[in-house]
Every structure is written in C-alpha cells, then in structure tokens.
Design a protein around this motif. Structure first.
Motif, PDB file in Angstrom:
ATOM      1  N   PRO A  42     -41.954 -60.090 -12.944  1.00  0.00           N
ATOM      2  CA  PRO A  42     -40.954 -61.158 -12.810  1.00  0.00           C
ATOM      3  C   PRO A  42     -41.538 -62.552 -12.682  1.00  0.00           C
ATOM      4  O   PRO A  42     -40.895 -63.533 -13.054  1.00  0.00           O
ATOM      5  CB  PRO A  42     -40.179 -60.762 -11.551  1.00  0.00           C
ATOM      6  N   HIS A  43     -42.747 -62.680 -12.149  1.00  0.00           N
ATOM      7  CA  HIS A  43     -43.345 -64.005 -11.994  1.00  0.00           C
ATOM      8  C   HIS A  43     -43.862 -64.516 -13.338  1.00  0.00           C
ATOM      9  O   HIS A  43     -44.478 -63.779 -14.112  1.00  0.00           O
ATOM     10  CB  HIS A  43     -44.497 -63.974 -10.989  1.00  0.00           C
ATOM     11  N   ASP A  44     -43.614 -65.798 -13.603  1.00  0.00           N
ATOM     12  CA  ASP A  44     -44.063 -66.435 -14.836  1.00  0.00           C
ATOM     13  C   ASP A  44     -45.373 -67.163 -14.548  1.00  0.00           C
ATOM     14  O   ASP A  44     -45.379 -68.347 -14.197  1.00  0.00           O
ATOM     15  CB  ASP A  44     -42.995 -67.403 -15.342  1.00  0.00           C
ATOM     16  N   LEU A  45     -46.493 -66.467 -14.729  1.00  0.00           N
ATOM     17  CA  LEU A  45     -47.789 -67.046 -14.392  1.00  0.00           C
ATOM     18  C   LEU A  45     -48.239 -68.084 -15.424  1.00  0.00           C
ATOM     19  O   LEU A  45     -49.037 -68.968 -15.098  1.00  0.00           O
ATOM     20  CB  LEU A  45     -48.831 -65.933 -14.245  1.00  0.00           C
ATOM     21  N   ALA A  46     -47.732 -67.995 -16.644  1.00  0.00           N
ATOM     22  CA  ALA A  46     -48.044 -69.032 -17.630  1.00  0.00           C
ATOM     23  C   ALA A  46     -47.402 -70.358 -17.234  1.00  0.00           C
ATOM     24  O   ALA A  46     -48.015 -71.431 -17.331  1.00  0.00           O
ATOM     25  CB  ALA A  46     -47.572 -68.594 -19.015  1.00  0.00           C
ATOM     26  N   LEU A  47     -46.158 -70.291 -16.771  1.00  0.00           N
ATOM     27  CA  LEU A  47     -45.482 -71.490 -16.280  1.00  0.00           C
ATOM     28  C   LEU A  47     -46.184 -72.018 -15.040  1.00  0.00           C
ATOM     29  O   LEU A  47     -46.356 -73.235 -14.880  1.00  0.00           O
ATOM     30  CB  LEU A  47     -44.014 -71.181 -15.969  1.00  0.00           C
ATOM     31  N   TRP A  48     -46.587 -71.127 -14.163  1.00  0.00           N
ATOM     32  CA  TRP A  48     -47.317 -71.532 -12.960  1.00  0.00           C
ATOM     33  C   TRP A  48     -48.586 -72.300 -13.327  1.00  0.00           C
ATOM     34  O   TRP A  48     -48.903 -73.340 -12.741  1.00  0.00           O
ATOM     35  CB  TRP A  48     -47.667 -70.295 -12.128  1.00  0.00           C
ATOM     36  N   LYS A  49     -49.295 -71.819 -14.342  1.00  0.00           N
ATOM     37  CA  LYS A  49     -50.516 -72.496 -14.782  1.00  0.00           C
ATOM     38  C   LYS A  49     -50.208 -73.883 -15.314  1.00  0.00           C
ATOM     39  O   LYS A  49     -50.942 -74.848 -15.043  1.00  0.00           O
ATOM     40  CB  LYS A  49     -51.212 -71.651 -15.848  1.00  0.00           C
ATOM     41  N   SER A  50     -49.103 -74.020 -16.041  1.00  0.00           N
ATOM     42  CA  SER A  50     -48.717 -75.332 -16.568  1.00  0.00           C
ATOM     43  C   SER A  50     -48.357 -76.295 -15.446  1.00  0.00           C
ATOM     44  O   SER A  50     -48.701 -77.479 -15.492  1.00  0.00           O
ATOM     45  CB  SER A  50     -47.532 -75.185 -17.527  1.00  0.00           C
ATOM     46  N   VAL A  87     -34.180 -72.104 -11.614  1.00  0.00           N
ATOM     47  CA  VAL A  87     -34.459 -70.827 -10.937  1.00  0.00           C
ATOM     48  C   VAL A  87     -35.798 -70.291 -11.444  1.00  0.00           C
ATOM     49  O   VAL A  87     -35.907 -69.130 -11.859  1.00  0.00           O
ATOM     50  CB  VAL A  87     -33.329 -69.789 -11.146  1.00  0.00           C
ATOM     51  N   ALA A  88     -36.803 -71.145 -11.429  1.00  0.00           N
ATOM     52  CA  ALA A  88     -38.110 -70.806 -11.985  1.00  0.00           C
ATOM     53  C   ALA A  88     -38.801 -69.728 -11.157  1.00  0.00           C
ATOM     54  O   ALA A  88     -38.944 -69.884  -9.937  1.00  0.00           O
ATOM     55  CB  ALA A  88     -38.977 -72.057 -12.051  1.00  0.00           C
ATOM     56  N   PRO A  89     -39.239 -68.649 -11.787  1.00  0.00           N
ATOM     57  CA  PRO A  89     -39.889 -67.553 -11.050  1.00  0.00           C
ATOM     58  C   PRO A  89     -41.374 -67.822 -10.820  1.00  0.00           C
ATOM     59  O   PRO A  89     -42.254 -67.162 -11.380  1.00  0.00           O
ATOM     60  CB  PRO A  89     -39.658 -66.346 -11.961  1.00  0.00           C
ATOM     61  N   VAL A  90     -41.666 -68.822 -10.001  1.00  0.00           N
ATOM     62  CA  VAL A  90     -43.045 -69.191  -9.672  1.00  0.00           C
ATOM     63  C   VAL A  90     -43.172 -69.297  -8.151  1.00  0.00           C
ATOM     64  O   VAL A  90     -42.197 -69.608  -7.463  1.00  0.00           O
ATOM     65  CB  VAL A  90     -43.451 -70.529 -10.330  1.00  0.00           C
ATOM     66  N   PRO A  91     -44.386 -69.056  -7.614  1.00  0.00           N
ATOM     67  CA  PRO A  91     -44.564 -69.038  -6.153  1.00  0.00           C
ATOM     68  C   PRO A  91     -44.832 -70.423  -5.565  1.00  0.00           C
ATOM     69  O   PRO A  91     -45.716 -70.583  -4.720  1.00  0.00           O
ATOM     70  CB  PRO A  91     -45.769 -68.110  -5.979  1.00  0.00           C
ATOM     71  N   TYR A  92     -44.063 -71.421  -5.997  1.00  0.00           N
ATOM     72  CA  TYR A  92     -44.353 -72.790  -5.567  1.00  0.00           C
ATOM     73  C   TYR A  92     -44.044 -73.004  -4.089  1.00  0.00           C
ATOM     74  O   TYR A  92     -44.869 -73.516  -3.331  1.00  0.00           O
ATOM     75  CB  TYR A  92     -43.567 -73.789  -6.419  1.00  0.00           C
ATOM     76  N   LEU A  93     -42.849 -72.631  -3.665  1.00  0.00           N
ATOM     77  CA  LEU A  93     -42.471 -72.847  -2.271  1.00  0.00           C
ATOM     78  C   LEU A  93     -43.383 -72.068  -1.334  1.00  0.00           C
ATOM     79  O   LEU A  93     -43.799 -72.577  -0.289  1.00  0.00           O
ATOM     80  CB  LEU A  93     -41.012 -72.431  -2.053  1.00  0.00           C
ATOM     81  N   THR A  94     -43.717 -70.840  -1.701  1.00  0.00           N
ATOM     82  CA  THR A  94     -44.504 -69.987  -0.815  1.00  0.00           C
ATOM     83  C   THR A  94     -45.977 -70.398  -0.754  1.00  0.00           C
ATOM     84  O   THR A  94     -46.599 -70.342   0.299  1.00  0.00           O
ATOM     85  CB  THR A  94     -44.387 -68.520  -1.256  1.00  0.00           C
TER      86      THR A  94
END
Length: 365
Positions: A42-50, A87-94
């Motif tokens: 479920p996590h979008d790690l490509a988006l997280w990298k961007s 509703v971006a599935p990235v661990p930003y807040l955490t």
C-alpha cells in the motif's frame, strides 16, 4: 506592535503548496491510490522518494547542520494539507514529523545521526507508540535487559515500511531498533484506513541503542503529531468540500444543476463555514508549534475541532455524490476512511477537550 500570530500563508508557503500539489497531481492520482490499496504494497515508495530525495521535504524540521532544511511547523503543515487532499500513502506524518520530533528531543550523537538519515528520506522512522495515543497519555513500554528489548506493541502506524523504530522501554529510555534485525517481527494489522496501515511489532531480544529519555521525547512527538494532524484533516475536509461543490454544479436533475437546490446550498454553506474555521484552528496549531507560544492550548483546540469536521465533510461528500459516491472506483471512500482513522489518531476529540478542561481545573465527574 501586535504579538498576535499571522495565520495567513506566506508567499514561500504558497509556493511550497504549489510544488507539492503539482507533484501529487502527476504521481498520486486517485485511480493509482485505489489500485495500490488492492495490492500487497500500500505504501508508495516511489512517491516518497520524490517527496524526500527530490524535494527535501523529509528534513523540513531538521536543522541545516544535520542535513535538514531548518524550516518550521508552518511549512510542514502546508505539506500535510496537500498530502491529506491526495490521501497520499506515504509515511510523512509518522517519519518526518513524529519520529523526527522524538529524536530532536533526545540530543546526542546517536539521535543526530538518525536525524540526518531521516532528513534524507532514505531511512524511514516510526515511533513505536500506538497511533491512538494522545499527548500525555499512557504509553506501553517494553522490557529492557542488558540492551536487548522484549515485548509486543500494536497499532504502530507505518511500521511496515520503517527502517528504524523508536521504542520506549520500562527503564525510561527511548531505544532505536533496526527492523531488519532477525529479532524484530512486524506483522500487518487489519486497517480501516488502507493508506496508513498499522502493524504489530514483536521484539524478541532485539538489540536497542539508547537515544535518551522516553517521556519527554514521546510527549513532544505526540504533541507535534496531534497539532499537525489537524492540517492533514484540513486537506481531507477541503478536498471533500471542493469536489462535492464541483460535482453538484455538473450533476443535473429535472434539467437543472443539483447544486441549485436551496436545501443543498444550505448544507454546503454550513460545511464551508466549518472548513474555514478548521483552517484557522489548524494554522493556529502549526504557528504555535513553530513559535512555542500557547502550544498547550492551540494543539488540543485544533484536534478537538478538526476530527468531527473532517468526518462530517467526507460523510457529506459521500451522501451528496449519490450512487457514484458508494463505488470503490470513486476516491471519496479513501477520504472518509482517512478522516475516520484520523479522528482517533493522537487522541480523540473528547480526549483533547478533557486536556483543555484540565487547564482551567474543570475536571470530568
């Protein structure tokens, strides 16, 4: 000279918003998020990298000398508004907020090294405290025996993609634990919000590196998490209002736009007032965290107000979209689930009202 906070967005904050929204428009469309929810990742790690390596957003709260941007909670709040809208599935807040704030409270070389790694985005951190825990609430600690940690923790948000866990122990310390260690087991739990899945963490003699005292670090981290969560909830609610207004302008019944009916105008007007008030509360909390003024009031005020507004906005969006709103293909269900899950994250609205009541010695019977 007035000392009242300026809650309006600065030019720099608006530029940051535009950049983040453009990125999310290109790489986090609703269809893609829904498709990801049906997968095992479920996590979008490509988006997280961007967001992190490309834009440096993971290090906004980290001082420049540690590889961060040296920005404030106001800029982080703008990012969270946009992540909430998508509703971006990235661990930003955490990771970029809660884990980072815990490390900032620790000091020392070990914490500084971890902050540098988190600021780069190449390492994801998670505070091993249940997502439902309110600032100042009871925190479950694990047993520490000669540097080895033993215990089980549940409802740890984004633990599935965390490289390092920050774990409170019974001896009063906060320990860093690498999830790659064989003594660490991370098992997914069934979530309501598929975009921020929780997990159960089992530590069976996992080696831990002491970072500092757990109590002040956890308190600071949860306070920042609660205060900035209101900005994410603002993004969710604002998306729900904007999309509902757009849909009702286009949808026709009896050969006229549905949005022209007086009853619906009244519902939307009331919702607009609530979302505008939520924006003020969320901005107030972000500014308080940035300046250190009135934090104990601004954060619970924002959270006491944000949760019910975000839930109501998404429920209204679901209802007013009619049959199409009930389909899996329409993204309104993602926003409703995020709003529902956020309503118990870092303390319920009721818990924050109790915290406010305590400040004026107005305790519940």
């Amino acid at each position: 000279m007035s000392t009242d906070p300026d809650l309006l967005y600065s030019e720099e904050e608006e530029a940051l918003r535009a950049a983040v929204r453009d990125l999310l428009t290109d790489h986090c469309d609703a269809a893609g998020v829904i498709a990801r929810m049906e997968s095992d990742a479920p996590h979008d790690l490509a988006l997280w990298k961007s967001l992190t390596e490309g834009m440096g957003l993971a290090g906004l709260l980290v001082p420049e000398e540690l590889g961060g941007q040296g920005a404030t909670h106001r800029e982080v709040a703008v990012v969270l508004e946009e992540l909430g809208r998508a509703v971006a599935p990235v661990p930003y807040l955490t990771s970029a907020v809660v884990a980072t704030e815990a490390l900032l409270a620790c000091g020392g070389e070990e914490a500084a090294g971890l902050l540098t790694r988190l600021a780069s985005g190449r390492t994801v951190g998670a505070l091993a405290v249940g997502l439902h825990t309110a600032p100042g609430g009871a925190v479950k600690a694990v047993r520490q025996d000669d540097g080895r940690l033993h215990g089980e923790l549940t409802s740890i948000a984004d633990a599935a993609v965390a490289d390092v866990l920050l774990v409170p122990a019974e001896d009063g310390g906060l320990y860093a634990v690498d999830t790659s260690d064989a003594a660490v087991t991370v098992a997914a739990q069934v979530p309501l919000d598929l975009t921020r899945p929780p997990a159960k963490v089992v530590l069976d003699g996992a080696p831990g590196r002491r970072l500092g005292d757990a109590e002040p670090a956890v308190r600071r981290a949860l306070r920042a998490g609660a205060g900035l969560l209101a900005s994410e909830q603002l993004g969710v609610a604002d998306w729900a209002l904007t999309e509902t207004v757009r849909y009702l302008k286009e949808r026709k019944q009896f050969n006229r736009p549905v949005g022209g009916f007086q009853a619906l105008k009244h519902r939307l007007a009331q919702l607009w007032l609530e979302v505008v008030s939520l924006r003020a509360a969320a901005r107030g909390a972000a500014d308080a965290l940035a300046t250190g003024r009135d934090v104990d009031v601004a954060v619970p005020v924002a959270q006491a107000y944000a949760a019910p507004v975000a839930v109501r906005a998404t429920e209204e969006a679901l209802q007013l979209h009619g049959g199409i709103g009930m389909t899996w293909e329409h993204p309104v269900h993602l926003h409703l689930k995020r709003a529902k899950a956020d309503s118990i994250a870092y303390g319920t609205a009721g818990a924050h009202r109790e915290a406010l009541a305590e400040l004026v010695d107005l305790r519940a019977p």
